[in-house]
Design a protein around this motif. Sequence first.
Motif, PDB file in Angstrom:
ATOM      1  N   ASP A 268       0.835  -0.949  -0.106  1.00 10.62           N
ATOM      2  CA  ASP A 268       0.047   0.286  -0.280  1.00 10.62           C
ATOM      3  C   ASP A 268       0.790   1.179  -0.395  1.00 10.62           C
ATOM      4  O   ASP A 268       0.035   2.548  -0.046  1.00 10.62           O
ATOM      5  N   HIS A 269       2.140   1.012  -0.420  1.00 10.11           N
ATOM      6  CA  HIS A 269       3.330   2.163   0.116  1.00 10.11           C
ATOM      7  C   HIS A 269       3.199   3.870  -1.082  1.00 10.11           C
ATOM      8  O   HIS A 269       2.645   4.699  -0.228  1.00 10.11           O
ATOM      9  N   GLY A 270       2.530   3.123  -2.180  1.00 13.10           N
ATOM     10  CA  GLY A 270       2.190   4.311  -2.985  1.00 13.10           C
ATOM     11  C   GLY A 270       1.113   5.410  -2.339  1.00 13.10           C
ATOM     12  O   GLY A 270       0.733   6.623  -2.673  1.00 13.10           O
TER      13      GLY A 270
ATOM     14  N   VAL B 122       2.878 -11.225  10.695  1.00  7.29           N
ATOM     15  CA  VAL B 122       3.130 -10.555  10.589  1.00  7.29           C
ATOM     16  C   VAL B 122       2.697  -9.607   9.502  1.00  7.29           C
ATOM     17  O   VAL B 122       2.083 -10.237   8.459  1.00  7.29           O
ATOM     18  N   ASP B 123       2.840  -8.080   9.104  1.00  5.73           N
ATOM     19  CA  ASP B 123       2.428  -7.771   7.904  1.00  5.73           C
ATOM     20  C   ASP B 123       3.498  -6.901   7.085  1.00  5.73           C
ATOM     21  O   ASP B 123       3.942  -5.502   7.188  1.00  5.73           O
ATOM     22  N   MET B 124       4.446  -7.457   6.442  1.00  9.24           N
ATOM     23  CA  MET B 124       5.870  -6.445   5.624  1.00  9.24           C
ATOM     24  C   MET B 124       5.138  -6.762   4.392  1.00  9.24           C
ATOM     25  O   MET B 124       4.984  -7.017   3.083  1.00  9.24           O
ATOM     26  N   GLY B 125       5.596  -5.341   4.130  1.00  7.41           N
ATOM     27  CA  GLY B 125       6.082  -5.251   2.641  1.00  7.41           C
ATOM     28  C   GLY B 125       7.794  -5.318   1.931  1.00  7.41           C
ATOM     29  O   GLY B 125       8.164  -5.820   1.710  1.00  7.41           O
ATOM     30  N   ARG B 126       7.734  -4.244   1.823  1.00 11.69           N
ATOM     31  CA  ARG B 126       9.727  -3.447   1.406  1.00 11.69           C
ATOM     32  C   ARG B 126      10.501  -4.844   1.632  1.00 11.69           C
ATOM     33  O   ARG B 126      11.304  -4.909   0.959  1.00 11.69           O
ATOM     34  N   ASN B 127      10.432  -5.346   2.991  1.00  9.26           N
ATOM     35  CA  ASN B 127      11.473  -6.798   3.893  1.00  9.26           C
ATOM     36  C   ASN B 127      11.112  -7.154   2.455  1.00  9.26           C
ATOM     37  O   ASN B 127      12.088  -8.931   2.860  1.00  9.26           O
TER      38      ASN B 127
END
Length: 269
Positions: A26-28, A218-223
């Motif tokens: 969702d980072h965008g 976890v709710d992990m994105g970039r890693n």
Amino acid sequence: MDWGMQNRLSRIIKPDTGRTVMLAVDHGYFLGPTTGLEKPGDVVRPLLPYADTLMPTRGVLRSCVDASADVPICLRVSGGTSILGDLANEGITVSMEDAIRLNVAAVALSVFVGSALEKQSLLSLAKLVDEGTQYGIPVLAVTAVGKDMVRDSRYIGLACRISAELGAAVVKTYYCDGFEKVVNDCPVPIVIAGGKKISEQDALILASNGIKSGAVGVDMGRNIFQSENPVAMIQAVRAVVHNDEAPDKAYDMYQTLAAEGSDKTPEPA
Ligand code: 5RP
């Protein structure tokens, strides 16, 4: 808790292990074209078979994720600000009706405890919980940490507990020393945020520490998506989360899968 909400939560937190690997993309919504996520559809596709839940924005879900994908969606529904502005100045960006139309399993919103705008974000959480409760949609509260705030157990514990008190069904937060107390003092399940990219080994240690302290996943994105080999990495994270694999063993697994070239998109069944 009503049947619909319980059922949606069971799609996210898997009943066989009581754990979950959520994939955050969702980072965008405030970072724009985030490194590694320039083409969200291409990034997400090979990772989906290993994600217990996907956390996108509405725009990315509609335009980049195949509607036939068999993955529960935790939809990011807060935003309205960018990295250039005051990040805490968020509002609700998606109506509950549209979230239901998108067949979500949960909705996610950030709270900014300790910021000048904490009241605004906490009241948005309460409003979203009211709306979600009407339709059996659980709310995941993301305890965002402002630049000037210390990520210690006192602060993280405060933000998690307040989120649960206002009705969040799940809380996403940062791991810190003394995390057992944060988990113990929070009456709803906690998932660990990945945070900025660190080495694969360190990210697996982080996930393992979170699980050992009582987080449900976890709710992990970039890693994951910024890893040298995202498909190998998500499988290693799964081993830690669902099988309590030790981080060094999970890292061996990551290296083996990466060497085998596991980033190839699996053939459809
Ligand atoms: C912001 C967020 C992010 O948008 C995202 O979900 C974080 O994931 P990660 O830190 O693992 O890259 O929650 O508060």
